[in-house]
Design a protein around this motif. Structure first.
Motif, PDB file in Angstrom:
ATOM      1  N   SER A 334     -20.654 -47.538   9.445  1.00 38.99           N
ATOM      2  CA  SER A 334     -20.923 -45.983   9.569  1.00 38.99           C
ATOM      3  C   SER A 334     -20.083 -45.122   8.919  1.00 38.99           C
ATOM      4  N   CYS A 335     -20.307 -44.162   8.142  1.00 39.01           N
ATOM      5  CA  CYS A 335     -19.737 -43.111   7.547  1.00 39.01           C
ATOM      6  C   CYS A 335     -18.631 -42.374   8.773  1.00 39.01           C
ATOM      7  N   GLY A 336     -17.529 -42.153   8.197  1.00 39.51           N
ATOM      8  CA  GLY A 336     -16.490 -41.284   9.019  1.00 39.51           C
ATOM      9  C   GLY A 336     -17.032 -39.798   9.184  1.00 39.51           C
ATOM     10  N   ARG A 337     -16.080 -38.905   9.639  1.00 34.64           N
ATOM     11  CA  ARG A 337     -16.395 -37.483  10.077  1.00 34.64           C
ATOM     12  C   ARG A 337     -16.208 -36.788   8.689  1.00 34.64           C
ATOM     13  N   CYS A 338     -17.209 -36.954   8.017  1.00 37.44           N
ATOM     14  CA  CYS A 338     -17.402 -36.277   6.706  1.00 37.44           C
ATOM     15  C   CYS A 338     -17.595 -34.576   7.001  1.00 37.44           C
ATOM     16  N   SER A 339     -17.163 -33.797   6.069  1.00 39.19           N
ATOM     17  CA  SER A 339     -17.292 -32.488   6.270  1.00 39.19           C
ATOM     18  C   SER A 339     -18.598 -31.992   6.224  1.00 39.19           C
ATOM     19  N   ASP A 340     -19.476 -32.535   5.526  1.00 41.95           N
ATOM     20  CA  ASP A 340     -20.879 -32.124   5.274  1.00 41.95           C
ATOM     21  C   ASP A 340     -21.739 -33.058   6.121  1.00 41.95           C
ATOM     22  N   GLY A 341     -21.413 -33.463   7.271  1.00 41.29           N
ATOM     23  CA  GLY A 341     -22.261 -34.246   8.239  1.00 41.29           C
ATOM     24  C   GLY A 341     -21.986 -35.757   8.062  1.00 41.29           C
ATOM     25  N   SER A 356     -14.218 -33.441   7.964  1.00 43.02           N
ATOM     26  CA  SER A 356     -14.292 -32.655   9.121  1.00 43.02           C
ATOM     27  C   SER A 356     -13.035 -32.174   9.691  1.00 43.02           C
ATOM     28  N   PRO A 357     -12.787 -30.741  10.095  1.00 39.21           N
ATOM     29  CA  PRO A 357     -11.329 -30.598  10.742  1.00 39.21           C
ATOM     30  C   PRO A 357     -11.176 -31.356  11.961  1.00 39.21           C
ATOM     31  N   GLY A 358      -9.918 -31.961  11.903  1.00 43.41           N
ATOM     32  CA  GLY A 358      -9.415 -32.740  12.969  1.00 43.41           C
ATOM     33  C   GLY A 358      -9.597 -34.032  12.417  1.00 43.41           C
ATOM     34  N   PHE A 359      -9.611 -34.552  11.339  1.00 50.18           N
ATOM     35  CA  PHE A 359      -9.723 -35.897  10.895  1.00 50.18           C
ATOM     36  C   PHE A 359      -9.320 -35.923   9.519  1.00 50.18           C
ATOM     37  N   SER A 360      -8.741 -37.102   9.050  1.00 51.28           N
ATOM     38  CA  SER A 360      -7.965 -37.436   7.691  1.00 51.28           C
ATOM     39  C   SER A 360      -8.357 -38.971   7.303  1.00 51.28           C
ATOM     40  N   LEU A 363     -11.568 -42.373   4.535  1.00 49.44           N
ATOM     41  CA  LEU A 363     -12.971 -42.520   5.324  1.00 49.44           C
ATOM     42  C   LEU A 363     -12.982 -41.620   6.231  1.00 49.44           C
ATOM     43  N   CYS A 364     -12.349 -40.463   6.433  1.00 51.86           N
ATOM     44  CA  CYS A 364     -12.415 -39.629   7.284  1.00 51.86           C
ATOM     45  C   CYS A 364     -12.338 -40.166   8.772  1.00 51.86           C
ATOM     46  N   ASP A 365     -11.834 -41.183   9.026  1.00 53.42           N
ATOM     47  CA  ASP A 365     -11.925 -41.911  10.304  1.00 53.42           C
ATOM     48  C   ASP A 365     -10.562 -41.915  11.245  1.00 53.42           C
ATOM     49  N   ILE A 366      -9.509 -41.042  10.518  1.00 55.93           N
ATOM     50  CA  ILE A 366      -8.387 -41.033  11.524  1.00 55.93           C
ATOM     51  C   ILE A 366      -8.226 -39.663  12.131  1.00 55.93           C
ATOM     52  N   VAL A 367      -8.183 -39.666  13.529  1.00 52.61           N
ATOM     53  CA  VAL A 367      -7.881 -38.237  14.164  1.00 52.61           C
ATOM     54  C   VAL A 367      -6.588 -37.742  14.009  1.00 52.61           C
ATOM     55  N   CYS A 368      -6.463 -36.441  13.521  1.00 50.92           N
ATOM     56  CA  CYS A 368      -5.072 -35.854  13.661  1.00 50.92           C
ATOM     57  C   CYS A 368      -4.203 -35.979  14.557  1.00 50.92           C
ATOM     58  N   PRO A 369      -3.064 -36.397  14.218  1.00 49.85           N
ATOM     59  CA  PRO A 369      -1.975 -36.826  15.256  1.00 49.85           C
ATOM     60  C   PRO A 369      -1.733 -35.567  16.182  1.00 49.85           C
ATOM     61  N   PRO A 370      -1.101 -35.577  17.158  1.00 54.51           N
ATOM     62  CA  PRO A 370      -0.494 -34.660  17.841  1.00 54.51           C
ATOM     63  C   PRO A 370       0.148 -33.609  17.242  1.00 54.51           C
ATOM     64  N   GLY A 371      -0.110 -32.372  17.446  1.00 53.26           N
ATOM     65  CA  GLY A 371       0.753 -31.243  16.641  1.00 53.26           C
ATOM     66  C   GLY A 371       0.038 -30.875  15.332  1.00 53.26           C
ATOM     67  N   GLY A 374      -6.995 -29.030  12.014  1.00 53.89           N
ATOM     68  CA  GLY A 374      -7.569 -28.531  10.607  1.00 53.89           C
ATOM     69  C   GLY A 374      -7.950 -29.773   9.712  1.00 53.89           C
ATOM     70  N   THR A 375      -8.449 -28.983   8.555  1.00 54.18           N
ATOM     71  CA  THR A 375      -9.061 -29.756   7.461  1.00 54.18           C
ATOM     72  C   THR A 375      -7.920 -30.579   7.089  1.00 54.18           C
ATOM     73  N   HIS A 376      -8.071 -32.006   6.939  1.00 56.35           N
ATOM     74  CA  HIS A 376      -7.197 -32.814   6.566  1.00 56.35           C
ATOM     75  C   HIS A 376      -5.720 -32.807   7.164  1.00 56.35           C
ATOM     76  N   CYS A 377      -5.949 -32.312   8.840  1.00 52.04           N
ATOM     77  CA  CYS A 377      -4.980 -32.169   9.417  1.00 52.04           C
ATOM     78  C   CYS A 377      -3.724 -31.621   8.822  1.00 52.04           C
ATOM     79  N   LEU A 378      -3.802 -30.441   8.049  1.00 56.40           N
ATOM     80  CA  LEU A 378      -2.870 -29.849   7.326  1.00 56.40           C
ATOM     81  C   LEU A 378      -2.492 -28.742   8.366  1.00 56.40           C
ATOM     82  N   GLY A 379      -3.225 -28.233   9.384  1.00 54.71           N
ATOM     83  CA  GLY A 379      -2.432 -27.349  10.330  1.00 54.71           C
ATOM     84  C   GLY A 379      -1.517 -27.747  11.176  1.00 54.71           C
TER      85      GLY A 379
END
Length: 381
Positions: A334-341, A356-360, A363-371, A374-379
């Motif tokens: 299955s696809c990961g959390r892509c920005s367009d669905g 999608s925001p919160g993933f990197s 395959l966009c299947d990695i949840v942003c680490p604590p802290g 956003g997009t690609h966990c850059l925030g």
């Protein structure tokens, strides 16, 4: 007129004679294994000269072979393969009433019909170990409805065989006449040799009396070879089975060619060859999918890819792309959390327009680490 006279004479002399057929041996080349002597007046040709009114050795109408022989052999060359009905043998009698003085030399004889000069290649028309004294009689008629070129008379006295006590120690030809009655052309039969053999007889050979074929050409069967092979059979004596022919499975009754192409998985004129690698279906006309995991390896009958599908493809024949949201081998990821669905590369799962925001991750299947967010966990919090 001459032939009619001979027949009438033979009927008087020999009651079982039939005059309907031709004496094919008359005046034909003859041979015997051993002559009585180099200057012998009793050569092999004496047995086919049409003369046997004087069956005494001085009558000069009989062939006589050498003395004290363990084997005696004589043959006549009929000139070509002919259709034979029966053979008459008139043995030496010295003009005495039957049984004459030489039946013991005649006993145990063989008669062959062959297409070569070798008796072993031919058909054994007659052989019998006579158990009754004073047999056989000097006049013999042998039924032998076969086709052949050479008629061979043979006799022997073997050291390893115990013969009846009245048998002679040695054997001799002593043939006063050998008549071979039949039709001079093998493709005809009947008493007048004027009826053509059925058209599907093999080599146009048929019984000289009934016209029944002595074998059929490929594709036919029956006594007169008038019946085509039954469904799904063909060839000589209809013994061959049709290949994987389409429709009803029938093939040409003569050569086995499939009339309407082949069933799935087979190819060739007779549909007896499996599909080549990369092909399947009726007459192997379809190509295996180029997206089989093992290149071009598919079931030759239905096209199913034998090793599953390449990345990005699905179904048994691997001809349909993965559904949205799926990717990889047999579309089992299955696809990961892509920005367009759920849109990702159907082969490797890469999100085409980022995560999608919160993933990197690719395959966009990695949840942003604590802290991070956003997009690609850059925030950063």
């Amino acid at each position: 007129m001459k032939r009619m006279f001979l027949c009438a004479f033979q009927v008087i002399l020999y009651a079982t004679c039939s005059c309907a057929y031709y004496n094919l041996a008359l005046h034909k080349p003859a041979w015997q294994r051993t002559d009585y002597s180099q200057s012998s007046p009793w050569g092999a040709d004496k047995a086919v000269d049409g003369k046997y009114t004087d069956r005494y050795f001085t009558g000069n109408q009989c062939t006589i072979s050498a003395d004290k022989q363990q084997t005696a052999e004589w043959r006549v060359d009929l000139g070509s393969v002919v259709s034979i009905n029966y053979i008459n043998i008139f043995y030496r009698t010295d003009n005495l009433p039957s049984p004459g003085p030489y039946y013991h030399r005649f006993a145990g004889y063989f008669v062959y019909v062959s297409n070569t000069t070798q008796r072993e290649d031919g058909y054994l028309c007659f052989h019998e170990i006579q158990q009754v004294d004073r047999t056989p009689t000097e006049n013999q008629t042998i039924s032998c409805p076969v086709h052949g070129r050479y008629v061979i008379f043979y006799n022997e006295r073997r050291q390893d065989v115990t013969y009846p006590s009245f048998y002679s120690q040695y054997v001799y030809n002593e043939l006063c006449e050998v008549e071979v009655y039949g039709c001079p052309v093998q493709r005809y039969y009947g008493e007048n040799c004027d009826l053509p053999c059925p058209e599907n007889c093999q080599e146009q050979r048929c019984s000289i009396t009934t016209g029944e074929c002595l074998g059929c050409v490929p594709g036919y069967k029956g006594p007169r070879c008038s019946q085509a092979c039954e469904k799904e059979t063909y060839g000589l004596e209809c013994l061959s089975l049709c290949g994987n022919c389409s429709d009803s499975g029938e093939c040409d009754n003569v050569n086995g060619t499939c009339l309407n192409g082949c069933k799935e998985g087979a190819q060739g004129d007779k549909c007896q060859t499996q599909c080549q690698l990369g092909r399947f279906g009726e007459s192997c006309l379809q190509n295996c999918s180029s997206h089989c995991y093992v290149s071009s390896h598919c079931n030759r009958f239905n096209g199913e890819c034998l090793g599953g599908c390449d990345h990005g493809w699905k179904n048994l024949d691997c001809k349909q792309e993965c559904d949205d949201g799926k990717f990889g081998y047999n579309c089992n990821q299955s696809c990961g959390r892509c920005s367009d669905g759920l849109q990702c590369d159907k082969i490797n799962g890469t999100c085409l327009n980022g995560c999608s925001p919160g993933f990197s991750g690719n395959l966009c299947d990695i949840v942003c680490p604590p802290g991070f967010f956003g997009t690609h966990c850059l925030g950063v919090v």
